[in-house]
Scaffold this active site. Sequence first.
Site, short mmCIF file in Angstrom:
data_model
loop_
_atom_site.label_atom_id
_atom_site.label_comp_id
_atom_site.label_asym_id
_atom_site.label_seq_id
_atom_site.Cartn_x
_atom_site.Cartn_y
_atom_site.Cartn_z
CB SER A 21 -1.51 -4.56 -1.14
OG SER A 21 -0.93 -4.45 -0.14
CE LYS B 186 -1.86 -3.15 5.96
NZ LYS B 186 -2.51 -1.87 5.53
CB ALA C 67 -4.94 7.27 7.77
CB ILE C 68 -4.27 0.86 7.82
CG1 ILE C 68 -5.63 0.90 7.26
CG2 ILE C 68 -4.02 -0.15 8.78
CD1 ILE C 68 -6.68 0.65 8.20
N GLY C 69 -2.14 3.12 8.41
CA GLY C 69 -0.61 3.43 8.81
C GLY C 69 0.32 2.03 8.95
CG LEU C 70 1.92 1.03 5.44
CD1 LEU C 70 3.04 1.57 4.59
CD2 LEU C 70 1.33 -0.39 4.62
CB CYS D 129 1.84 3.77 1.89
SG CYS D 129 0.47 3.78 3.26
CE LYS E 126 -0.86 -0.40 -4.71
NZ LYS E 126 -1.69 -1.23 -3.77
N GLY F 186 -11.14 1.03 -7.33
CA GLY F 186 -12.52 1.00 -7.43
C GLY F 186 -13.18 0.03 -8.15
C1 LIG Z 1 -7.71 -0.59 4.35
C2 LIG Z 1 -6.81 -0.53 3.00
C3 LIG Z 1 -5.55 -0.61 3.32
C4 LIG Z 1 -4.56 -0.61 2.12
N1 LIG Z 1 -3.20 -1.22 2.59
C5 LIG Z 1 -2.35 -1.15 1.80
C6 LIG Z 1 -1.01 -1.50 1.84
O1 LIG Z 1 -0.47 -2.17 2.73
N2 LIG Z 1 -0.24 -1.66 0.69
C7 LIG Z 1 -0.58 -0.89 -0.58
O2 LIG Z 1 0.44 -1.22 -1.37
N3 LIG Z 1 -1.66 -0.39 -0.67
C8 LIG Z 1 -2.51 -0.39 0.39
N4 LIG Z 1 -3.75 -0.16 -0.12
C9 LIG Z 1 -4.53 0.31 -1.36
C10 LIG Z 1 -5.03 -0.74 -2.18
O3 LIG Z 1 -4.17 -1.62 -2.29
C11 LIG Z 1 -5.41 -0.13 -3.63
O4 LIG Z 1 -4.09 0.29 -4.11
C12 LIG Z 1 -6.21 1.04 -3.52
O5 LIG Z 1 -7.20 0.89 -2.52
C13 LIG Z 1 -7.20 1.27 -4.68
O6 LIG Z 1 -7.83 0.05 -5.07
P1 LIG Z 1 -9.60 -0.05 -4.47
O7 LIG Z 1 -10.15 1.45 -4.90
O8 LIG Z 1 -9.99 -1.00 -5.40
O9 LIG Z 1 -9.67 -0.06 -3.12
C14 LIG Z 1 -4.64 -0.26 1.19
C15 LIG Z 1 -6.12 0.17 1.02
C16 LIG Z 1 -7.19 0.14 1.55
C17 LIG Z 1 -8.58 0.45 1.61
#
Ligand SMILES: Cc1cc2nc3c(=O)[nH]c(=O)nc-3n(C[C@H](O)[C@H](O)[C@H](O)COP(=O)(O)O)c2cc1C
Lengths: 301, 280
Positions: A20, A44, A69-72, A128, A163, A242
């Site tokens: 997401s 998202k 820190a997009i802030g959703l 989040c 989650k 990751g």
């Molecule tokens: C830019 C960005 C935006 C994210 N937005 C959300 C979100 O809206 N909702 C959510 O549950 N997780 C969000 N995440 C978390 C990711 O879904 C994921 O759990 C986390 O980044 C770890 O996986 P990764 O290391 O493969 O990125 C976001 C991550 C990133 C980098």
Amino acid sequence: MNTKVTIAGVELKNPVMTASGTFGSGMEYEEFVDINRLGAVVTKGVSAVPWPGNETPRVAETYGGMLNAIGLQNPGIDLFIERDIPFLREFDTKIIVNVAGHTIPEYVAVVEKLSDQPVDLLEINVSCPNVKEGGIAFGQDPRALDEITREIKRHAKQPVIMKLSPNVTSIALMARTAEMAGADAISLINTITGMQIDIRSRKFALANKTGGLSGPAIKPIAVRMVYQAAQAVSIPVIGMGGIANADDAIEFLLAGATGVAVGMMNFHNPYATTEVIEGLEEYMEQNGVEDVAELIGGVKE
Amino acid sequence: MVRRKKTIGRVVSQTMLAEDILDLRLETFLASDVMPGQFVGVYPAGADALLPRPISVCDADREAHVLRLVYRLTGRGTTEFALKQPGEVLEMIGPLGNGFPVEEAAGKRVLLIGGGIGIPPLYFTASLLSPEGTREYTGGRSGKASSITSVLGYKNIQTFMAPQFAEITDLYLATEDGSAGYGGTDLDALFEIGRRREGSETVADIIFACGPSPMLKAVKEYALIQGVPAYLSLEERMACGVGACLACVCKTRNVDAHSNVHNARVCTDGPVFPAREVVL
Ligand SMILES: Cc1cc2nc3c(=O)[nH]c(=O)nc-3n(C[C@H](O)[C@H](O)[C@H](O)COP(=O)(O)O)c2cc1C
Ligand SMILES: Cc1cc2nc3c(=O)[nH]c(=O)nc-3n(C[C@H](O)[C@H](O)[C@H](O)COP(=O)(O)OP(=O)(O)OC[C@H]3O[C@@H](n4cnc5c(N)ncnc54)[C@H](O)[C@@H]3O)c2cc1C
Ligand code: FES
């Protein structure tokens, strides 16, 4: 060779999905990947009303990863239903909608609006770390997690994935709490709270000061937590943190994940999701794995 | 719309234009698709630095598939790019962003305002629009400007690319330390032009600008006073570069159609915005 997996009664053609917030609703990556190849698209986070998100800078690169820190920021559930769901329906993939809120009624409002929508699963983001008004509390306090999970399950028409946040002392406890409250599946890990300071300007790299760390730098923590969570529950676990390639994805499967998600590495390699799928198939072929189920939780003691 | 892709660029040449300013030419198929004001994301190698570095297209030779990037040595990524020798490759993603609406400038008096490292991206625009420029439109579109003036602001005497702008535009230089051209900012230079050309009400029908945000703010005000439409190329921290992550937003006057809030994505809705649409 079978790559299909079933999560809460929903059959995915393969265990690979998007994490997401890193893939929009797929529109932005349609030019790079064939969305039909994906096990599922996780959107998202979407909230009851449009959210403007945080001030910029919202991201900072870190060693082997990034802080965000997009802030959703999101357009709100109404526009999402009007635009994003019809877009995703065009593809032969499963749709998982990630839900965000500040309060239980806000989450419930989104869940109810989605009840008659053609989405396959809901993923409830209680983790989040960027929303000040309580978003974090649900994911960090077992009692709060229990309460929100039960409330959501009372209203949801689709199966519910909770989650989980990695910013907790015992991930096993949180996983079990979600399961006992009725969650159909859990996903983890969300980002790990971090901070970066620019020594030239002596300012915080992010306007929000703190942000969530993601990318290859967090992978060993994520694998450990997925393993511990999978040991603690019998509902399916979706693993992420990751994942850059098939090797990483297989590691999560062996740790006990039924599904895996590619997150920030989409930014590094926009073809990452489909490369993970191809690599997984290759690995199965080369290692005589008939069914991907043989890999799930297959780590040897 | 042109399909974006991640691909490679092979270094054709790399030279130093001024202190810490490098001029990199890459052979890549991306060169045949880019428009002025668009950018590419250049990837450092190595697992420590994973995000693409947004760098604007300074010029593109579509026939020879050569992309020109002019960039400032800043940190991890650009330091690595600076060490690249001819024949070596860089991974990159593009073409990214919307670019300047060059079609709108056909037959008009165009004013380009650039500051510092915001100057190179204006060169492709100048080359396409200037009657003396060598670049042509693709896809049957056409339209040179009736005249083209550039006002370029530098810190000091290191006025990289100014001679090139002088060849194809009516150039006005400003340096903060007064070592060349007008002493002061580009806007000081602009008002000086206004004074000199007294009689004509405005010096331009359309403005394209790229530079640091105080400069863009001033250009926005100037354009408002002059009643001239202006397009500003903005900068923001990015992650995906393709519109998915919502890292790179700027504030907008109206609710943005995609985001449904007062935010637009610099990487896809921009980097070029009509001045009146953005809150700086
Ligand atoms: C830019 C960005 C935006 C994210 N937005 C959300 C979100 O809206 N909702 C959510 O549950 N997780 C969000 N995440 C978390 C990711 O879904 C994921 O759990 C986390 O980044 C770890 O996986 P990764 O290391 O493969 O990125 C976001 C991550 C990133 C980098
Ligand atoms: C649309 C756009 C076009 C640009 N065009 C040019 C250009 O033509 N020439 C040029 O010299 N520079 C340009 N920049 C700025 C350029 O992106 C940064 O200087 C570069 O990313 C620095 O990378 P680094 O690894 O050397 O620096 P580091 O400081 O080590 O980078 C760390 C992280 O911060 C990011 N970052 C650092 N500075 C900036 C910045 N100013 N803007 C955005 N991200 C930044 C990097 O991309 C990286 O993710 C542009 C920026 C944008 C947004
Ligand atoms: S950088 Fe991801 S949306 Fe612009």
